[in-house]
Enzyme design. Structure first.
Site, PDB file in Angstrom:
ATOM      1  N   HIS A 105       0.816  -1.214   0.000  1.00 21.59           N
ATOM      2  CA  HIS A 105       0.000   0.000   0.000  1.00 21.59           C
ATOM      3  C   HIS A 105       0.849   1.263   0.000  1.00 21.59           C
ATOM      4  CE1 HIS A 105      -2.199  -3.323   1.960  1.00 21.59           C
ATOM      5  NE2 HIS A 105      -3.220  -2.863   1.252  1.00 21.59           N
ATOM      6  N   HIS A 125      -5.675   0.239  -2.692  1.00 20.26           N
ATOM      7  CA  HIS A 125      -6.592   0.274  -3.810  1.00 20.26           C
ATOM      8  C   HIS A 125      -6.418   1.584  -4.576  1.00 20.26           C
ATOM      9  CE1 HIS A 125      -8.792   2.199  -0.485  1.00 20.26           C
ATOM     10  NE2 HIS A 125      -9.619   2.739  -1.355  1.00 20.26           N
ATOM     11  N   GLY A 159     -11.103  -0.943  -7.798  1.00 19.51           N
ATOM     12  CA  GLY A 159     -11.956  -0.085  -8.606  1.00 19.51           C
ATOM     13  C   GLY A 159     -11.551   0.012 -10.062  1.00 19.51           C
ATOM     14  N   MET A 179     -11.863  -8.346  -8.869  1.00 14.19           N
ATOM     15  CA  MET A 179     -12.708  -9.259  -8.105  1.00 14.19           C
ATOM     16  C   MET A 179     -14.148  -9.181  -8.646  1.00 14.19           C
ATOM     17  SD  MET A 179     -11.114  -8.408  -4.317  1.00 14.19           S
ATOM     18  CE  MET A 179     -12.037  -9.622  -3.390  1.00 14.19           C
ATOM     19  N   SER A 180     -14.944  -8.282  -8.067  1.00 11.83           N
ATOM     20  CA  SER A 180     -16.368  -8.226  -8.402  1.00 11.83           C
ATOM     21  C   SER A 180     -16.623  -7.804  -9.843  1.00 11.83           C
ATOM     22  CB  SER A 180     -17.089  -7.268  -7.447  1.00 11.83           C
ATOM     23  OG  SER A 180     -16.540  -5.964  -7.516  1.00 11.83           O
TER      24      SER A 180
END
Length: 203
Positions: A105, A125, A159, A179-180
């Site tokens: 990070h 992220h 994102g 991922m999603s």
């Protein structure tokens, strides 16, 4: 790992059978699949790897989060280490030949991953994402600085959509992790093809 890779990470919310079903349908477009299943014990993870392999996912495409023991026993590509995991250097010494990735990070964490022998790192992220609701995104400036100053392949996460993928590519990322955006898409095959196209891969 080659440039412009597509990494798919399990959400931990789907039945493993559903993840395996999607993976088997999209695997020709994907470079690596991660089992990020915090609620699974070692035996369940072992079974999940076996299910993936039985459904034509090569072991060389599978990465397991945190559980070095299962990754080693199943002879998958490698293990992905988080902040709570064993240190990458410890893993490398105990499991010679194990491919180790680190979740990072910051620039300092990127330098530590390189110093400890990690093969690659996942940085994020980058953009706003529902999975990190309330936490401000890192943006691309530090990503760009890391890719310029740390000699380790960086995979961007958080994102990332087909429409903003070019931004992280321009910042020097060697690939993206999703991922999603794929696993919870109405049509995962169509979604993965859109990501693949945005990475400049053949579809």
């Amino acid at each position: 790992m080659n440039a412009q890779e597509l990494h798919i990470i399990s959400t931990g919310k789907q039945p493993i059978e559903r993840f395996v079903e999607i993976a088997s349908n999209i695997q020709e477009h994907v470079d690596f699949f991660y089992l990020r299943e915090k609620n699974m014990n070692a035996s369940e993870l072992y079974r999940a790897v076996t299910l993936l392999h039985d459904n034509k996912i090569p072991l060389s495409k599978i990465i397991i989060n945190d559980r070095v023991d299962v990754a080693w026993v199943q002879k998958v590509f490698g293990v992905q280490l988080a902040f709570h995991s064993l240190d990458a250097g410890v893993v490398k010494r105990a499991f010679p030949g194990m491919n180790v990735g680190c979740s990072i990070h910051s620039m300092d964490e990127a330098k530590a991953a390189f110093r400890n022998g990690a093969k690659y790192a996942i940085y994020g992220h980058v953009f706003e994402t529902n999975s990190k609701r309330g936490l401000p995104p890192k943006g691309v400036e530090e990503l760009r600085a890391i890719t310029k100053n740390v000699n380790i392949p960086i995979i961007a996460i958080g994102g990332i959509t087909p429409s903003n993928c070019q931004i992280v590519r321009d910042a020097g990322a060697q690939g993206i992790a999703v991922m999603s955006g794929v696993l919870e898409a109405e049509n995962p095959v169509r979604a993965v093809k859109e990501y693949s196209k945005s990475l400049g891969k053949e579809t």
